[in-house]
Write a protein that holds these residues in place. Structure first.
Motif, PDB file in Angstrom:
ATOM      1  N   SER A  84       0.713  -1.130  -0.437  1.00  0.00           N
ATOM      2  CA  SER A  84       0.097  -0.077   0.286  1.00  0.00           C
ATOM      3  C   SER A  84       0.720   1.274  -0.230  1.00  0.00           C
ATOM      4  O   SER A  84       0.711   2.452  -0.386  1.00  0.00           O
ATOM      5  CB  SER A  84      -0.747  -0.262   1.396  1.00  0.00           C
ATOM      6  OG  SER A  84       0.621  -0.306   2.625  1.00  0.00           O
ATOM      7  N   CYS A  85       2.034   1.233   0.229  1.00  0.00           N
ATOM      8  CA  CYS A  85       2.416   2.166   0.518  1.00  0.00           C
ATOM      9  C   CYS A  85       4.614   1.976   0.307  1.00  0.00           C
ATOM     10  O   CYS A  85       5.034   1.365   0.957  1.00  0.00           O
ATOM     11  CB  CYS A  85       2.550   2.932   2.302  1.00  0.00           C
ATOM     12  SG  CYS A  85       2.954   4.372   1.806  1.00  0.00           S
ATOM     13  N   GLY A  86       4.979   2.542  -0.874  1.00  0.00           N
ATOM     14  CA  GLY A  86       6.129   2.468  -0.743  1.00  0.00           C
ATOM     15  C   GLY A  86       7.504   2.328  -0.318  1.00  0.00           C
ATOM     16  O   GLY A  86       7.412   3.050   0.372  1.00  0.00           O
ATOM     17  N   HIS A  87       8.379   1.034   0.312  1.00  0.00           N
ATOM     18  CA  HIS A  87       8.438   1.094   1.602  1.00  0.00           C
ATOM     19  C   HIS A  87      10.154   1.661   1.333  1.00  0.00           C
ATOM     20  O   HIS A  87      10.724   2.412   2.385  1.00  0.00           O
ATOM     21  CB  HIS A  87       9.080  -0.527   2.243  1.00  0.00           C
ATOM     22  CG  HIS A  87       9.558  -0.958   2.916  1.00  0.00           C
ATOM     23  ND1 HIS A  87       9.338   0.185   4.501  1.00  0.00           N
ATOM     24  CD2 HIS A  87      10.579  -1.185   3.475  1.00  0.00           C
ATOM     25  CE1 HIS A  87       9.476  -0.376   5.409  1.00  0.00           C
ATOM     26  NE2 HIS A  87      11.072  -1.466   4.985  1.00  0.00           N
ATOM     27  N   SER A  88      10.646   0.919   0.217  1.00  0.00           N
ATOM     28  CA  SER A  88      12.054   2.169  -0.161  1.00  0.00           C
ATOM     29  C   SER A  88      12.006   3.747   0.165  1.00  0.00           C
ATOM     30  O   SER A  88      13.161   3.594   0.096  1.00  0.00           O
ATOM     31  CB  SER A  88      12.771   2.018  -0.998  1.00  0.00           C
ATOM     32  OG  SER A  88      11.503   1.535  -2.066  1.00  0.00           O
ATOM     33  N   GLU A  89      10.554   4.210  -0.299  1.00  0.00           N
ATOM     34  CA  GLU A  89      10.939   5.333  -0.571  1.00  0.00           C
ATOM     35  C   GLU A  89      11.048   5.757   1.051  1.00  0.00           C
ATOM     36  O   GLU A  89      11.138   6.647   0.995  1.00  0.00           O
ATOM     37  CB  GLU A  89       9.497   5.555  -1.138  1.00  0.00           C
ATOM     38  CG  GLU A  89       9.601   5.260  -2.940  1.00  0.00           C
ATOM     39  CD  GLU A  89       8.575   5.713  -3.509  1.00  0.00           C
ATOM     40  OE1 GLU A  89       7.140   6.454  -3.169  1.00  0.00           O
ATOM     41  OE2 GLU A  89       8.561   5.861  -4.811  1.00  0.00           O
ATOM     42  N   HIS A  90       9.889   4.756   2.016  1.00  0.00           N
ATOM     43  CA  HIS A  90      10.160   5.553   3.638  1.00  0.00           C
ATOM     44  C   HIS A  90      11.443   5.664   3.385  1.00  0.00           C
ATOM     45  O   HIS A  90      12.452   7.090   4.065  1.00  0.00           O
ATOM     46  CB  HIS A  90       9.288   4.622   4.361  1.00  0.00           C
ATOM     47  CG  HIS A  90       8.094   4.641   3.447  1.00  0.00           C
ATOM     48  ND1 HIS A  90       7.051   3.961   4.617  1.00  0.00           N
ATOM     49  CD2 HIS A  90       6.696   6.317   3.628  1.00  0.00           C
ATOM     50  CE1 HIS A  90       5.653   3.974   4.074  1.00  0.00           C
ATOM     51  NE2 HIS A  90       5.911   5.130   3.305  1.00  0.00           N
ATOM     52  N   PHE A  91      12.504   4.634   3.478  1.00  0.00           N
ATOM     53  CA  PHE A  91      13.231   4.857   3.430  1.00  0.00           C
ATOM     54  C   PHE A  91      14.342   6.083   2.860  1.00  0.00           C
ATOM     55  O   PHE A  91      14.872   7.323   3.616  1.00  0.00           O
ATOM     56  CB  PHE A  91      14.782   3.702   3.229  1.00  0.00           C
ATOM     57  CG  PHE A  91      14.477   2.860   4.478  1.00  0.00           C
ATOM     58  CD1 PHE A  91      15.264   3.048   5.210  1.00  0.00           C
ATOM     59  CD2 PHE A  91      13.960   2.109   3.742  1.00  0.00           C
ATOM     60  CE1 PHE A  91      15.197   1.382   6.416  1.00  0.00           C
ATOM     61  CE2 PHE A  91      13.601   0.467   4.749  1.00  0.00           C
ATOM     62  CZ  PHE A  91      14.131   0.398   6.346  1.00  0.00           C
ATOM     63  N   ALA A  92      14.286   6.495   2.103  1.00  0.00           N
ATOM     64  CA  ALA A  92      14.871   7.372   0.881  1.00  0.00           C
ATOM     65  C   ALA A  92      14.356   8.554   1.408  1.00  0.00           C
ATOM     66  O   ALA A  92      15.293   9.788   1.717  1.00  0.00           O
ATOM     67  CB  ALA A  92      14.222   7.223   0.095  1.00  0.00           C
ATOM     68  N   ILE A  93      12.695   9.093   1.728  1.00  0.00           N
ATOM     69  CA  ILE A  93      12.656  10.117   2.525  1.00  0.00           C
ATOM     70  C   ILE A  93      13.414  10.394   3.570  1.00  0.00           C
ATOM     71  O   ILE A  93      13.532  11.668   4.080  1.00  0.00           O
ATOM     72  CB  ILE A  93      11.032  10.302   2.748  1.00  0.00           C
ATOM     73  CG1 ILE A  93      10.493  10.221   0.996  1.00  0.00           C
ATOM     74  CG2 ILE A  93      10.273  11.390   3.768  1.00  0.00           C
ATOM     75  CD1 ILE A  93       9.377  10.067   1.635  1.00  0.00           C
ATOM     76  N   LEU A  94      13.058   9.756   4.736  1.00  0.00           N
ATOM     77  CA  LEU A  94      14.026   9.858   6.414  1.00  0.00           C
ATOM     78  C   LEU A  94      15.652   9.500   5.890  1.00  0.00           C
ATOM     79  O   LEU A  94      15.825  11.210   6.081  1.00  0.00           O
ATOM     80  CB  LEU A  94      13.819   9.025   6.810  1.00  0.00           C
ATOM     81  CG  LEU A  94      14.295   8.279   8.108  1.00  0.00           C
ATOM     82  CD1 LEU A  94      13.712   9.972   8.685  1.00  0.00           C
ATOM     83  CD2 LEU A  94      14.719   7.431   8.743  1.00  0.00           C
ATOM     84  N   ASP A  95      15.799   9.087   5.005  1.00  0.00           N
ATOM     85  CA  ASP A  95      17.991   9.621   4.516  1.00  0.00           C
ATOM     86  C   ASP A  95      17.629  11.894   3.882  1.00  0.00           C
ATOM     87  O   ASP A  95      18.534  11.911   4.976  1.00  0.00           O
ATOM     88  CB  ASP A  95      17.989   9.182   3.441  1.00  0.00           C
ATOM     89  CG  ASP A  95      18.777   7.493   3.975  1.00  0.00           C
ATOM     90  OD1 ASP A  95      19.045   7.777   5.370  1.00  0.00           O
ATOM     91  OD2 ASP A  95      18.537   6.637   3.256  1.00  0.00           O
ATOM     92  N   LEU A  96      17.071  11.596   3.363  1.00  0.00           N
ATOM     93  CA  LEU A  96      16.965  13.182   2.942  1.00  0.00           C
ATOM     94  C   LEU A  96      16.544  14.454   4.116  1.00  0.00           C
ATOM     95  O   LEU A  96      16.972  15.613   4.523  1.00  0.00           O
ATOM     96  CB  LEU A  96      15.619  13.760   1.616  1.00  0.00           C
ATOM     97  CG  LEU A  96      16.579  13.155   0.229  1.00  0.00           C
ATOM     98  CD1 LEU A  96      14.859  12.155  -0.739  1.00  0.00           C
ATOM     99  CD2 LEU A  96      17.159  13.194   0.319  1.00  0.00           C
ATOM    100  N   ILE A  97      15.552  13.899   5.041  1.00  0.00           N
ATOM    101  CA  ILE A  97      15.167  14.857   5.998  1.00  0.00           C
ATOM    102  C   ILE A  97      16.351  14.889   7.329  1.00  0.00           C
ATOM    103  O   ILE A  97      16.807  15.989   7.482  1.00  0.00           O
ATOM    104  CB  ILE A  97      14.071  13.832   6.962  1.00  0.00           C
ATOM    105  CG1 ILE A  97      12.541  13.935   6.052  1.00  0.00           C
ATOM    106  CG2 ILE A  97      13.922  14.724   8.121  1.00  0.00           C
ATOM    107  CD1 ILE A  97      11.515  13.598   6.776  1.00  0.00           C
ATOM    108  N   GLU A  98      16.962  13.694   7.218  1.00  0.00           N
ATOM    109  CA  GLU A  98      17.894  13.781   8.322  1.00  0.00           C
ATOM    110  C   GLU A  98      19.182  14.868   7.799  1.00  0.00           C
ATOM    111  O   GLU A  98      20.159  15.495   8.186  1.00  0.00           O
ATOM    112  CB  GLU A  98      18.940  12.299   8.054  1.00  0.00           C
ATOM    113  CG  GLU A  98      20.020  11.953   9.138  1.00  0.00           C
ATOM    114  CD  GLU A  98      20.005  10.656   9.103  1.00  0.00           C
ATOM    115  OE1 GLU A  98      20.970   9.994  10.530  1.00  0.00           O
ATOM    116  OE2 GLU A  98      20.164   9.596   9.063  1.00  0.00           O
ATOM    117  N   GLN A  99      19.212  14.268   6.481  1.00  0.00           N
ATOM    118  CA  GLN A  99      20.297  15.534   5.367  1.00  0.00           C
ATOM    119  C   GLN A  99      19.720  16.789   5.677  1.00  0.00           C
ATOM    120  O   GLN A  99      20.863  17.710   5.404  1.00  0.00           O
ATOM    121  CB  GLN A  99      20.785  14.481   4.412  1.00  0.00           C
ATOM    122  CG  GLN A  99      21.127  12.950   4.509  1.00  0.00           C
ATOM    123  CD  GLN A  99      21.003  12.812   2.956  1.00  0.00           C
ATOM    124  OE1 GLN A  99      21.616  13.333   2.476  1.00  0.00           O
ATOM    125  NE2 GLN A  99      21.465  11.420   3.154  1.00  0.00           N
TER     126      GLN A  99
END
Length: 239
Positions: free
Chosen positions: A185-200
């Motif tokens: 229902s929700c692209g899991h790999s994109e969650h990781f990528a979004i979090l990485d960009l927020i952290e950066q």
């Protein structure tokens, strides 16, 4: 007795408390997609399942109706809402307007402790994805939505949190009705990528990816409804 001496109006707190407990249980069943859109929610059956009066059951259903998760029809009763294709588009349009702002606020406020908590959550979500069976699938669905709610919480804006709480719940209804089977229902790999960009601290890139992420979820929708289960089955304890 004068107006000043008139005793305060009493409120039956027990009815309110019990109705909120029922509301939470039904809401979770709707969000987890154990209760399909269109499922009839009989006051009598809800009352019997939770061992409460129809008055208490009715109060719980009215709360859910106010939140858009239940629809009441005169002389027919209450049903899990069945969003139309146009409503589905409007729900995702609303999320595209709100979630980039949540990203921007989260970038400003997120802490290393928050990042650690998000990574633990994503690891748990991944475990559910790799597991099999309906219990794991329900847990994955909830975890996917919780990622977006966690971002709203980090934003520090209580009003946005409330909006997101409703939008995520209603999105779950939309995916339950129109989502293709066998696809997350929700692209899991994109969650990781979004979090990485927020952290950066890369606000714009994170916001752009969130929009792409929402587009991805919406693109997976079709117009074929899925078969639901009974209210009693949906609320049965998970094994």
């Amino acid at each position: 007795m004068t107006l000043q001496e008139k005793p305060p109006v009493s409120v039956d707190v027990s009815i309110e408390d019990r109705s909120l407990v029922i509301r939470e249980s039904l809401r979770n069943a709707i969000i987890d997609r154990r209760l399909a859109p269109g499922t009839k929610l009989s006051e009598a059956e809800v009352g019997a399942l939770f061992d409460v009066s129809r008055t208490v059951a009715r109060a719980a259903l009215q709360i859910l109706a106010f939140e858009g998760l239940v629809k009441t029809e005169r002389n027919r009763g209450a049903f899990v809402s069945t969003p139309s294709p146009e409503e589905a588009r409007q729900i995702f349009d609303a999320r595209r307007l709100i979630e980039p702002g949540i990203i921007a606020a989260a970038v400003e406020r997120i802490t290393p402790a928050d990042i650690a908590r998000f990574r633990e959550h994503l690891a748990e979500e991944e475990r559910y994805m790799n597991a099999r069976g309906p219990v794991a699938r329900r847990a994955e669905i909830k975890a996917s939505g919780d990622f977006h709610l966690m971002l709203a919480s980090v934003s520090g804006n209580v009003i946005l949190q409330r909006f997101m709480d409703e939008l995520v719940a209603r999105s779950s209804l939309v995916v339950a009705l129109y989502g293709r089977s066998g696809v997350s229902s929700c692209g899991h790999s994109e969650h990781f990528a979004i979090l990485d960009l927020i952290e950066q601290g890369k606000t714009q890139r994170a916001a752009d990816l969130m929009l792409h992420h929402l587009d991805h979820i919406e693109a997976d929708l079709d117009l074929q409804p899925k078969q639901g289960v009974s209210l009693k089955t949906a609320l049965a304890p998970l094994e």
